[in-house]
Design an enzyme around this catalytic site. Structure first.
Site, PDB file in Angstrom:
ATOM      1  CE  LYS A 107      -4.330  -1.837   1.718  1.00  0.00           C
ATOM      2  NZ  LYS A 107      -4.020  -3.234   2.124  1.00  0.00           N
TER       3      LYS A 107
HETATM    4  C1  LIG Z   1      -4.757  -4.324   1.645  1.00  0.00           C
HETATM    5  C2  LIG Z   1      -4.049  -5.628   1.646  1.00  0.00           C
HETATM    6  C3  LIG Z   1      -4.452  -6.692   0.812  1.00  0.00           C
HETATM    7  C4  LIG Z   1      -5.680  -6.626  -0.061  1.00  0.00           C
HETATM    8  O1  LIG Z   1      -5.523  -5.762  -1.167  1.00  0.00           O
HETATM    9  P1  LIG Z   1      -6.818  -5.310  -1.992  1.00  0.00           P
HETATM   10  O2  LIG Z   1      -6.302  -4.344  -2.997  1.00  0.00           O
HETATM   11  O3  LIG Z   1      -7.750  -4.677  -0.998  1.00  0.00           O
HETATM   12  O4  LIG Z   1      -7.407  -6.528  -2.612  1.00  0.00           O
HETATM   13  C5  LIG Z   1      -3.688  -7.853   0.816  1.00  0.00           C
HETATM   14  N1  LIG Z   1      -2.623  -7.981   1.620  1.00  0.00           N
HETATM   15  C6  LIG Z   1      -2.212  -6.993   2.451  1.00  0.00           C
HETATM   16  C7  LIG Z   1      -1.044  -7.216   3.318  1.00  0.00           C
HETATM   17  C8  LIG Z   1      -2.908  -5.778   2.493  1.00  0.00           C
HETATM   18  O5  LIG Z   1      -2.500  -4.805   3.311  1.00  0.00           O
END
Ligand SMILES: *Cc1c(COP(=O)(O)O)cnc(C)c1O
Length: 432
Positions: A107
């Protein structure tokens, strides 16, 4: 480039407007009106570009005229200034490590890009933007860090006391002076309810220019394409395209990968790896979307019952169910299999998976059983140290602290304790 709303009842918006507002006014998600075709992929030059050059080529059509090229170039360089290595785990499965950013999760990419875009679009404005976020751990750190030190923007982050891991808490509480952490004596749901209410509070709107760093924002969603392009720079040019396995919750990440393929990148089939929250695996198998409520699992960043970005995937597939099935499979993996996979992969291959990538790895194995000639890339979406209890319980060993987080323990940590009520929050906001 203009963006339309997937609900179809909002005016077209520029990238700048879509980034500033997040959700379209009719409640839909913004989607690019036309998709670029990256013709530069046809020569092999792009394989030797720097990550920043590649990022600029990918993002430029989406950002369009809303920002000078030089500005976009600087933002791109800042967004992908850490490595995205492709690491073999076992025969047929490689890990795309997305945890080398400042908060050790994928993210970071979206949060860094979005924060710098908002700061640019808000430049020269008298009023600064106040970004409000509730977090169960992962998102908040990326957003807080993404905005840390960014001019004209402050971040207020609400997190549940005692419910985030030690590294996550440090990531929330050691950022620059423009990031304020509120340690709420309640649950994540309490934090989220307070943030929701704040956006409807006229008294707060008068005093603050509130903004959300929601994951549906185009400025967070679109840059997630970048690591698929960076991964393919590392893929042998004459090898068959890889199957791409994405641990999925809100389906923003996987949708960005499918967009990369749609716009010319040679990727193979996509596999959505889900935990017990199996809305999409069930939908692909049955053709019906059933109402579900989220259940808590070991891979808690994917505990999502109604994946908001799935509507963008349907749009990308032009609502053709046959095409959707051709591009996408989905598996639901239990907590027991998640733990078993962490333990087994560590024992057999010496590779430490976090619970989210373990869901991915298990889904990759299921898919490859049916398609033994294929090779898969699993996205390792977070560093195992962010989920130390689950990982240590599975392997029987403590998770070693990576060097990149050790410095956090020496930084001063600031959080304001508050009761988890709207009144307490409002009072704090009005008196500060
Ligand atoms: C947010 C997140 C996900 C999921 O990603 P999406 O784009 O919401 O499908 C998977 N793994 C981790 C570690 C995350 O922080």
């Amino acid at each position: 480039m203009q963006y339309f709303s997937t609900n179809g009842h909002a005016p077209l918006a520029s990238f700048a407007t879509a980034a500033a507002t997040g959700q379209a006014p009719d409640g839909g998600l913004y989607f690019p009106e036309s998709l670029p075709q990256h013709t530069w992929l046809q020569s092999s030059e792009w394989r030797s570009w720097t990550a920043a050059e590649l990022a600029l080529h990918v993002m430029q059509p989406y950002v369009g005229q809303s920002m000078p090229l030089q500005q976009l170039q600087a933002i791109c360089a800042d967004t992908v200034n850490f490595p995205f290595p492709l690491v073999p785990i076992s025969p047929g499965i490689q890990s795309l490590e997305l945890f080398h950013g400042p908060t050790l999760a994928f993210k970071d990419v979206g949060a860094r890009f979005m924060s710098r875009c908002l700061a640019w679009y808000n430049r020269g404005s008298q009023q600064r933007i106040t970004v409000l976020v509730a977090t169960s751990g992962d998102t908040g750190g990326a957003v807080a860090h993404g905005f840390s030190g960014v001019e004209g923007v402050e971040v207020i982050i609400l997190y549940p006391e005692g419910k985030v891991s030690p590294v996550q808490e440090l990531q929330l509480t050691t950022c620059g002076p423009n990031v304020h952490a509120l340690r709420m004596a309640g649950s994540f749901d309490d934090c989220q309810a307070i943030v929701k209410q704040a956006f409807t509070d006229a008294q707060l709107q008068q005093r603050y220019q509130l903004s959300s760093a929601n994951s549906i924002n185009v400025a967070r969603w679109l840059p997630q394409q970048l690591y698929y392009f960076i991964a393919m720079q590392q893929w042998p040019p004459d090898a068959a395209p890889p199957v791409v396995v994405v641990p999925s919750g809100n389906f923003g990440n996987i949708c960005a990968g499918m967009l990369a393929r749609r716009t010319g990148l040679a990727l193979g089939h996509f596999v959505a790896a889900c935990n017990a929250n199996d809305t999409i695996p069930h939908y692909l198998a049955s053709g019906t979307l059933r109402e579900q409520t989220a259940v808590a699992t070991l891979s808690n960043a994917m505990d999502v019952a109604r994946p908001s970005n799935f509507v963008r995937i349907l749009q990308l597939m032009q609502h053709q169910h046959a095409q959707l099935l051709d591009w996408l499979s989905a598996y639901s993996i239990s907590d027991a299999t998640t733990s078993e996979t962490i333990a087994r992969v560590y024992r057999q291959h010496g590779y430490l998976l976090d619970p989210h990538a373990a869901v991915g790895y298990a889904a990759a194995e299921l898919y490859l059983q049916q398609h033994p000639a294929d090779t898969a890339i699993v996205l390792e979406t977070a560093h195992p140290v962010k989920f130390p209890e689950v990982v240590a319980a599975a392997t029987g060993q403590p998770v070693p602290l990576p060097a990149s987080v050790q410095h956090l323990f020496a930084l001063p940590s600031h959080a304001t304790p508050l009761p988890a009520t709207y009144d307490a929050f409002l009072q704090w906001m009005l008196e500060r």
